[in-house]
Every structure is written in structure tokens, then in C-alpha cells.
Motif scaffolding. Structure first.
Motif, PDB file in Angstrom:
ATOM      1  N   ALA A   1       4.489  -3.349   0.325  1.00 16.41           N
ATOM      2  CA  ALA A   1       5.560  -2.374   0.573  1.00 16.41           C
ATOM      3  C   ALA A   1       5.012  -1.082   1.174  1.00 16.41           C
ATOM      4  CB  ALA A   1       6.301  -2.081  -0.735  1.00 16.41           C
ATOM      5  N   LEU A   2       3.869  -0.629   0.660  1.00 15.17           N
ATOM      6  CA  LEU A   2       3.260   0.611   1.160  1.00 15.17           C
ATOM      7  C   LEU A   2       2.782   0.462   2.601  1.00 15.17           C
ATOM      8  CD1 LEU A   2       1.269   1.752  -1.993  1.00 15.17           C
ATOM      9  CD2 LEU A   2       3.146   2.995  -0.914  1.00 15.17           C
ATOM     10  N   LYS A   3       2.210  -0.684   2.936  1.00 16.46           N
ATOM     11  CA  LYS A   3       1.737  -0.915   4.306  1.00 16.46           C
ATOM     12  C   LYS A   3       2.921  -0.989   5.286  1.00 16.46           C
ATOM     13  CE  LYS A   3      -2.616  -3.128   3.034  1.00 16.46           C
ATOM     14  NZ  LYS A   3      -3.381  -4.398   2.939  1.00 16.46           N
ATOM     15  N   GLU A   4       4.022  -1.588   4.839  1.00 18.00           N
ATOM     16  CA  GLU A   4       5.232  -1.628   5.672  1.00 18.00           C
ATOM     17  C   GLU A   4       5.792  -0.228   5.863  1.00 18.00           C
ATOM     18  OE1 GLU A   4       7.785  -4.334   3.648  1.00 18.00           O
ATOM     19  OE2 GLU A   4       6.848  -6.135   4.481  1.00 18.00           O
ATOM     20  N   ARG A   5       5.795   0.546   4.800  1.00 16.58           N
ATOM     21  CA  ARG A   5       6.267   1.933   4.902  1.00 16.58           C
ATOM     22  C   ARG A   5       5.373   2.755   5.820  1.00 16.58           C
ATOM     23  NH1 ARG A   5       5.925   7.017   1.829  1.00 16.58           N
ATOM     24  NH2 ARG A   5       7.970   8.027   1.946  1.00 16.58           N
ATOM     25  N   LEU A   6       4.076   2.524   5.718  1.00 18.72           N
ATOM     26  CA  LEU A   6       3.124   3.233   6.576  1.00 18.72           C
ATOM     27  C   LEU A   6       3.367   2.900   8.046  1.00 18.72           C
ATOM     28  CD1 LEU A   6       0.689   5.134   6.510  1.00 18.72           C
ATOM     29  CD2 LEU A   6      -0.789   3.126   6.352  1.00 18.72           C
TER      30      LEU A   6
ATOM     31  N   LYS B   1      -1.094   6.761   2.679  1.00 20.98           N
ATOM     32  CA  LYS B   1      -2.459   6.249   2.876  1.00 20.98           C
ATOM     33  C   LYS B   1      -3.287   6.432   1.606  1.00 20.98           C
ATOM     34  CE  LYS B   1      -3.077   6.570   7.892  1.00 20.98           C
ATOM     35  NZ  LYS B   1      -3.808   7.235   8.993  1.00 20.98           N
ATOM     36  N   GLY B   2      -3.070   7.551   0.927  1.00 19.75           N
ATOM     37  CA  GLY B   2      -3.791   7.790  -0.327  1.00 19.75           C
ATOM     38  C   GLY B   2      -3.439   6.743  -1.374  1.00 19.75           C
TER      39      GLY B   2
END
Length: 265
Positions: free
Chosen positions: A172-177, A111-112
């Protein structure tokens, strides 16, 4: 002080059939009594109440028509299994709690990163690119760089940096989240189940039970699987020792001079 005694091994094919049948019957009866004693405690723990009037010892003794020596060993085995399951439950709960802690930490870190890159993206949309001092993304003159531990990526203009790096990283980060939050939810549900439920035991092993449907030779011959299943469920018994017994206990006696273990008629 514990002692280890060694005795001569006796093979079934060296015994008369009547003795082999008697041993098989004893193994069957002992293990069925143990399964009953264990499952009785599991059901009582799940429901929070007992339906029996007598102690577990007397209940098992009456139900299976055993003497006190066999019944005592049966109940001890069942109690030991209950204690083992209780300790395993504590260990599983502790493991789940650590996994949840780890996933929460990853979610916070992710999230950061999403917040950092989102703020950079907004600055690009406004036409005034800006970066925090601690981020790996920085502007060097007219170039944009991303510094990793062992390499540095270079982008020649704002459009390339925004669409070839920022958009891809944010996606990619939103999918990982999303995956992490799904995993967290699943772990929390598993933890709740562990805390609130009392699990039973598959005597004979869960693996062998499932093999009746998965192994070719078991699917084609259910009788073969049933024989192996019963052999696995009823293959051993443990008779607890007695301090007041001269040769170990009152069911089996061990003569140290001849290293022979015998049972009373």
C-alpha cells in the motif's frame, strides 16, 4: 475621495429603435477594441517583441476609428485585465509551490515508513525480528502489536504479522508513493507552464463557449448559442471618469440635480 452617484435606470424597450441600435453598435465596437487591445498585449508578451510602430492607444484608435475618449477607456480596460491576469498568475504560482511543498513532505514521510517496514521485513527474513524504538510496530513477548492512536492490533505469531500486516502495508505504501511521485511530476510541469506561458482570456466565459457542444438546446440550435455568446461578450462597457470634466467625463455626463446621465449627440 470616491463618490457613488445614483441615476435613473433606462430600459431598452422604452427607447426608439434607432437609439437601441446605436447603443448595441457602441457596445460591439468598444468590446471588440478591448479584445484587440488585450490580445495584442498577450501576443507581444508571448513573443517578446512588438510589431506595431505606434503606441497601443494610437493603434487601437486607428484600427477601430474611435475618438480619444473611447480609446482611452478601451486601453485602460485592457491594461486592467492584463494586470489582473498577472496577479492571478502570481497567486496560481504561489498555490502550486505550496502544493509541491506539501507533496514533497508526504513523499518524505512515506519513504521513511517504507524504509522502516522494509528493515523490519528483512529482520523477519533473517529469522531475528527487530524493531526501532520509535516505530508503532513492536514485539511484546511472543506477540506482535501495532499501536495506533485509538486502537492496538495484535498478531499472535511472526508469520501472521509478516504476511497479514507487513506485506500489505508495504504494498500500500509503495502504491501511495507512486501516486505521490506522479502528482509531484504533474505539479512541477504545471508550475513550469505557469511561469513560462502567458495565458489569454475567453471573453464571454469559457463555460459558455463549451456549452455549444454540451447542452442539448445549443447543439440543436447553434444560432441560439451564437446569440447568447455575443450577448455575453458584448454586454457592457466602462467609460473612465475625467477630473477635468464638469459632469464626470466627455462621453457621458451626469447631472446630479436631476440624477440623469446623458451622452452627447
Amino acid at each position: 475621495m470616491k463618490k457613488a452617484y445614483y441615476s435613473k435606470r433606462i430600459y431598452k424597450n422604452m427607447l426608439p429603435k434607432v437609439h437601441v441600435d446605436a447603443i448595441s453598435h457602441s457596445l460591439l465596437l468598444f468590446n471588440r477594441a478591448k479584445h484587440f487591445a488585450f490580445q495584442t498585449q498577450v501576443m507581444e508578451k508571448r513573443s517578446g517583441k512588438s510589431k506595431r510602430d505606434n503606441s497601443l492607444h494610437l493603434t487601437v484608435k486607428k484600427c477601430f476609428d474611435l475618438n480619444d475618449y473611447y480609446t482611452n477607456s478601451v486601453v485602460q480596460e485592457a491594461n486592467a485585465l492584463m494586470t489582473s491576469q498577472s496577479e492571478l498568475k502570481k497567486m496560481y504560482i504561489s498555490t502550486k509551490e505550496e502544493q509541491i511543498k506539501s507533496v514533497k513532505k508526504k513523499i518524505k514521510t512515506t519513504k521513511g515508513r517504507v524504509t522502516t517496514l522494509t528493515n523490519i521485513k528483512r529482520s523477519f527474513i533473517k529469522g531475528k525480528p527487530s524493531f526501532t524504538k520509535t516505530s508503532r510496530e513492536q514485539q511484546k513477548g511472543s506477540f506482535f502489536v501495532v499501536q495506533f492512536k485509538k486502537k492496538t492490533d495484535l498478531y499472535y505469531h511472526a508469520y501472521q504479522f509478516e504476511h497479514h500486516y507487513l506485506d500489505i502495508q508495504l504494498k500500500a505504501l509503495k502504491e501511495r508513493l507512486g501516486r505521490l511521485e506522479f502528482r509531484l511530476d504533474r505539479l512541477q510541469k504545471q508550475l513550469k507552464t505557469l511561469r513560462n506561458q502567458t495565458k489569454s482570456v475567453v471573453f464571454g466565459s469559457k463555460k459558455l463557449f463549451k456549452r455549444q457542444h454540451t447542452l442539448h438546446h445549443y447543439r440543436n440550435d447553434h444560432k441560439l448559442w451564437l446569440e447568447d455568446w455575443e450577448r455575453s461578450r458584448y454586454n457592457k462597457m466602462t467609460i473612465s471618469g475625467r477630473k477635468d470634466a464638469k459632469y464626470g467625463n466627455f462621453v457621458f455626463t451626469y447631472i446630479s440635480e436631476t440624477k440623469i446621465s446623458i451622452s452627447p449627440p
